[in-house]
Design an enzyme around this catalytic site. Structure first.
Site, PDB file in Angstrom:
ATOM      1  N   THR A 143       0.822  -1.205   0.000  1.00 39.56           N
ATOM      2  CA  THR A 143       0.000   0.000   0.000  1.00 39.56           C
ATOM      3  C   THR A 143       0.861   1.262   0.000  1.00 39.56           C
ATOM      4  OG1 THR A 143      -1.624  -1.230   1.280  1.00 39.56           O
ATOM      5  CG2 THR A 143      -1.825   1.169   1.300  1.00 39.56           C
ATOM      6  N   GLU A 144       0.527   2.193  -0.870  1.00 37.93           N
ATOM      7  CA  GLU A 144       1.236   3.472  -0.985  1.00 37.93           C
ATOM      8  C   GLU A 144       2.733   3.281  -1.231  1.00 37.93           C
ATOM      9  OE1 GLU A 144      -0.401   6.085  -1.362  1.00 37.93           O
ATOM     10  OE2 GLU A 144      -2.344   5.736  -0.422  1.00 37.93           O
ATOM     11  N   LEU A 145       3.038   2.170  -1.877  1.00 40.36           N
ATOM     12  CA  LEU A 145       4.418   1.843  -2.245  1.00 40.36           C
ATOM     13  C   LEU A 145       5.341   1.753  -1.030  1.00 40.36           C
ATOM     14  CD1 LEU A 145       4.947   1.399  -5.294  1.00 40.36           C
ATOM     15  CD2 LEU A 145       6.526   3.317  -5.205  1.00 40.36           C
TER      16      LEU A 145
END
Lengths: 394, 378
Positions: A143-145
Site C-alpha cells: 500500500t502506498e508503495l
C-alpha cells in the site's frame, strides 16, 4: 534502457456519516450508492478513456508494455458500478504485455498488524486477481508503495520475485534509482520509482506555474534519453490520466503521443514490472524504517503522523483481536474495509502546505476532525458488534 | 467613527469591534473621533476621543441592548436615534478624511456629515435587522440600514455570508462591499480549570436567533451517556425563563447550569474552562465568542452559516436545525481525547493568526479605496 510504466488503480469504500447517536442503530457504515456514483464518475472521466487509449497503444505498438495494480476494493466497486472497465483490463491482460501487481486486498497498512493479517490480505488479493483475470502476479507492492526490508522478506516468503519501492535518496544515498537492486532477502529484487520523472507527469503536467509547462511527449522522451541507467520506473496513480488531471489538460493525448516518441529511440524498450525485475542487479538496498511514496518525507506520516491517526489505527488494531475471536463474516469484512489506508489519510491535519493541499484533494470529508470522529464512531460500533457477535440487519 | 455602543457598555460584536478597531487604527497613526449618543465613562485608548451630544439625552432603559427589542422602539428609543442623527449631521469637525458608521443607528447623520465635509462614507455592517428579527424587520430600522448602504462609498461586512445577504436582499452594490472579519485578542493567561467530565458551554444572548434551545435539546440526547458532564448556559435575555423550563421538560434540569449575566472576567474564565463550546445560532453574522473560545483552546462546534465558520477550518460545522448532529458532535468531542487535542491546538493557531491589528490595516485599506474613488468620482 527499459521503461517500466506502472499504474495503480484504487478506490476505497468511503464511510457514510455515522454519528455518535448512530452507535448500535444497525446503520451501515459505508455509503454504497455514493461510492458507486463516485466510481461511475471516475470511470467516465478516467478509467474508460484511458484504458481505451492504452488498448489502442497495445494494438499499434508491439513493443508497448505496462503494468497495473487494482485493489480488491477497486475491483468490488468496478464489478458493481462499471463492469465494462474490467472488460477493458481483461483485454489488456490478454495481450500478454500487461502485468498485474499483487498487494493487500484492502489497500491497508496490514504490514503493521500482527500476523496473519498481511498474508491473508495479500492471498485474498491474489485469489481475486485469479478469479477476475486468471493471472498470478510475480511482483508485489505494498500500500502506498511502502517498502522495508521486512516487507521484502515477506514478499520472498510468498514467492514474489520483486517488490516496487520509491526511488528515494533516503534509501539510496547517492545511487541512482534507474537500476535494479537486490533486497536484503535473496531472490527478491527491488524496482524503484524515478519520482522526478514520474511526478513530472503525475503532479506537474498541468501546472502552468512550472517552468517546463507545457510538457510535450517529445520533450519528455528527450529527458528520458538524457537519463543514464538500466531501467526507469514510471509509477503513478492510474487516476492521473483524466481524473487528477482532467482530459482538458491534454494528459491523455500526452499518453498517446509517448510510445511513438519512444519508438524513435532504438535503445528504449517498454517493460512490464515482471520483465524489469529480470536482469542484472546493481547492488543491494536496505531500508529499515518503512518508506512510502507520499508527501515530502516519504514516511508513514501521511497516515500515522498525528495523534488522531495513531489512536484510530491503534483502535482498529485492538478491534482486530475481537474480530478474529468472533467468526462473523460481515463484521470481518467491515473491519477490513475500515483498515483501508485512505481513512487514515483523511485524518491528516497539516504538514507542509503543498502536502496539505494534496490531502485535501483526496479527502471525502470537510475536515480531518470529521474524518476521525466518523471513523471512531464506526469502529466503536463494530467493536460492539464483534463483542456481541451480532451483525446489523441488511 | 459614528457608533452606538462601546465597552464597557456593550452587548455584542458591535461594541467589541468598535473598540478594537478604533484602538488599532489610532495605533497606526490615525486620529479617531468616536461619536456615541451618550456621554459615558468608556474604556478609551490613546488617539481615540469620544464626542456625544451636549444635552443630557436620557439613556433609554436597557441600553445598549434596547435596539434589539421592539419594546425599546416603542419607549421613545427612536427619539434618541433621531436626536443623535441630527446632532451627528450638524457636527463641526475639521481635518476629517473619512466618516465611518457602524450599523444602522447613525446612518442618516453620518451621510449628512460626510456630505457636508465632502468626504466619503464607509459603513460597517455587523448584523442586519432582517436577521435579528428572523425575517420580520422593523421598518424604521430597515430603512436606516438601506440608507446607509446606498450612501456609502464602501461597505464593510464582517463575513462573506453577510456580504452576500446585503447584496441580495438590500441590493447593495457588490463592487463596493468588502469583508473584514472580526478577531480576538490573544487570550489572558490564567489557570485552566477543566473539570472532571467537563462542561459543554453555550455563551450568548438568550434569544431565538442564538439557538439556545437547540443546545439544550442536543444536550438532552447525550446526557444519559455522559453522566459526569455538565451543560452550561451563560448569558441573559428574553428566552431565559423558557429555557429553564425546557431543561426541566427535557429531563436534564439537574444537569444544566444557568449562569445568567456574567462579567467580562467571568466570561473569559468560563470560556477557558469549558471542554466544548457550542454556537448553535440560527443566524450569526460573525460570532466573536466562538473565536474567543478557540483562542482559549476550546474545541468548538458552530453553525454552518455563522461568519466565524468562514475563517476557521478547525471546528465542527453543523446545520443549525440538526439537533442530532449537534448532539453527536458534542459526544464525539467528549469521548475522543485525540480529537479534542488536535482540534484545540489547530483552532487556537487559526483563531489567533490574524488579530485586530490586521483587521485595522484592512479597514484603513478600505478607507483609502473609498477616498480614491470619492475623489475620482467628483
Amino acid at each position: 534502457m527499459k521503461l517500466a510504466l506502472y499504474l495503480h488503480m484504487h478506490q476505497p469504500w468511503r464511510l457514510a456519516r455515522f454519528r455518535y447517536l448512530d452507535l448500535g442503530s444497525g446503520k451501515p457504515y459505508f455509503d454504497i450508492p455514493r461510492n458507486l456514483e463516485i466510481f461511475r464518475g471516475i470511470a467516465e472521466r478516467c478509467y474508460r478513456p484511458t484504458l481505451d487509449r492504452l488498448l489502442e497503444l497495445l494494438d499499434r505498438y508491439p513493443d508497448f508494455r505496462f503494468s497495473l495494480s487494482l485493489t480488491g476494493t477497486f475491483l468490488e466497486q468496478a464489478e458493481m458500478a462499471a463492469p465494462d472497465v474490467l472488460d477493458r483490463v481483461r483485454s489488456a491482460v490478454k495481450s500478454e504485455r500487461v502485468a498485474l501487481v499483487a498487494e493487500t486486498y484492502y489497500h491497508s497498512l496490514a504490514f503493521l498488524l500482527p500476523p496473519p493479517e498481511l498474508e491473508e490480505e495479500v492471498r485474498l488479493h491474489l485469489r481475486k486477481l485469479r478469479e477476475v483475470f486468471g493471472v498470478l502476479p510475480k511482483v508485489m507492492r505494498m500500500t502506498e508503495l511502502v517498502y522495508s526490508d521486512a516487507i521484502a522478506h515477506f514478499a520472498g516468503q510468498l514467492g514474489f520475485q520483486g517488490v516496487l519501492a520509491e526511488g528515494w535518496e533516503g534509501a539510496l544515498g547517492n545511487r541512482s534509482p534507474n537500476y535494479l537492486y537486490e533486497s536484503r532477502t535473496r531472490g527478491v529484487r527491488v524496482l524503484l520509482r524515478n519520482y522526478r520523472l514520474s511526478d513530472d507527469i503525475a503532479f506537474r503536467f498541468s501546472n502552468r506555474g512550472w517552468n517546463e509547462y507545457p510538457l510535450t511527449a517529445e520533450k519528455y522522451a528527450h529527458w528520458l534519453s538524457q537519463t543514464p541507467g538500466d531501467v526507469v520506473g514510471l509509477f503513478m496513480d492510474f487516476e492521473t490520466f483524466g481524473e487528477h488531471q482532467p482530459a482538458s489538460t491534454g494528459i491523455l493525448d500526452f499518453l498517446s503521443a509517448l510510445p511513438p516518441q519512444i519508438a524513435k529511440a532504438p535503445h528504449f524498450h517498454w517493460a512490464t514490472v515482471e520483465e524489469a525485475v529480470q536482469g542484472p542487479v546493481a547492488g543491494g538496498v536496505s531500508v529499515e524504517e518503512p518508506m512510502s511514496w507520499a508527501d515530502e518525507r516519504r514516511d508513514l506520516g501521511a497516515w500515522l503522523g498525528n495523534d488522531m491517526q495513531r489512536s484510530a489505527f491503534e483502535a482498529a488494531r485492538k478491534a482486530g483481536s475481537l474480530v478474529r475471536l468472533g467468526k462473523d463474516d460481515a463484521v470481518w469484512t467491515d473491519w477490513r474495509r475500515l483498515l483501508t489506508s485512505d481513512h487514515f489519510y483523511y485524518m491528516y491535519v497539516e504538514g507542509q502546505e503543498s502536502d496539505a493541499d494534496v490531502h485535501r484533494y483526496f479527502s471525502s470529508y470537510t475536515s480531518p476532525y470529521d474524518a476521525y470522529a466518523n471513523y471512531m464512531n464506526a469502529l466503536n460500533d463494530l467493536r460492539r458488534r464483534a463483542v456481541r457477535g451480532l451483525s446489523p440487519p441488511t | 467613527m459614528v457608533g452606538w455602543e462601546f465597552p464597557p457598555f456593550h452587548t455584542g460584536g458591535l461594541g467589541v469591534h468598535s473598540q478594537e478597531i478604533s484602538r488599532e487604527i489610532a495605533r497606526l497613526g490615525h486620529t479617531v473621533v468616536f461619536l456615541t449618543p451618550f456621554a459615558l465613562p468608556y474604556d478609551g485608548a490613546p488617539g481615540v476621543t469620544f464626542r456625544s451630544p451636549d444635552d443630557d439625552t436620557p439613556i433609554p432603559p436597557g441600553y445598549p441592548s434596547t435596539y434589539r427589542i421592539e419594546e425599546g422602539v416603542r419607549t421613545g428609543f427612536l427619539t434618541v436615534i433621531e436626536r443623535y442623527n441630527q446632532w451627528v449631521g450638524q457636527l463641526r469637525l475639521v481635518g476629517v478624511n473619512v466618516v465611518h458608521v457602524h450599523d444602522w443607528f447613525g446612518t442618516e447623520g453620518a451621510r449628512d456629515l460626510a456630505r457636508r465635509l465632502d468626504v466619503p462614507l464607509v459603513m460597517t455592517i455587523h448584523s442586519t435587522e432582517l436577521d435579528r428579527s428572523l425575517g420580520h424587520p422593523y421598518t424604521a430600522i430597515y430603512d436606516r440600514e438601506q440608507l446607509g448602504f446606498d450612501a456609502a462609498t464602501r461597505i464593510i461586512a464582517v463575513s462573506r455570508h453577510l456580504a452576500d445577504q446585503i447584496a441580495q436582499v438590500y441590493r447593495a452594490d457588490r463592487r463596493k462591499i468588502r469583508v473584514v472579519y472580526n478577531a480576538v485578542r490573544p487570550p489572558d493567561e490564567g489557570p485552566i480549570m477543566r473539570r472532571e467530565g467537563g462542561v459543554v458551554l453555550f455563551l450568548g444572548r438568550l434569544t431565538a436567533m442564538k439557538g439556545p434551545d437547540t443546545f439544550l435539546r442536543a444536550a438532552a440526547r447525550i446526557a444519559p451517556q455522559f453522566p459526569d458532564v455538565r451543560f452550561a448556559i451563560a448569558g441573559e435575555g428574553p428566552e431565559y425563563a423558557p429555557l429553564v423550563r425546557l431543561s426541566v421538560q427535557l429531563g436534564i434540569g439537574d444537569r444544566v447550569l444557568f449562569f445568567g449575566k456574567i462579567s467580562d472576567e467571568e466570561r473569559s474564565a468560563i470560556l477557558r474552562d469549558a471542554a466544548v463550546f457550542v454556537l448553535p445560532s440560527v443566524v450569526e453574522p460573525f460570532g466573536i465568542v466562538a473565536l474567543e473560545a478557540m483562542a482559549a483552546g476550546v474545541p468548538t462546534i458552530v453553525s454552518k452559516t455563522s461568519g466565524v465558520a468562514e475563517v476557521i477550518r478547525s471546528t465542527f460545522q453543523v446545520d443549525f436545525w440538526d439537533v442530532d448532529e449537534f448532539a453527536s458532535r458534542m459526544a464525539e468531542l467528549l469521548e475522543y481525547a485525540p480529537l479534542r487535542e488536535e482540534m484545540s491546538e489547530h483552532a487556537q493557531r487559526e483563531a489567533t493568526q490574524e488579530g485586530w491589528p490586521d483587521r485595522a490595516r484592512q479597514t484603513v485599506e478600505v478607507y483609502r479605496e473609498a477616498i480614491r474613488e470619492y475623489r475620482g468620482g467628483r
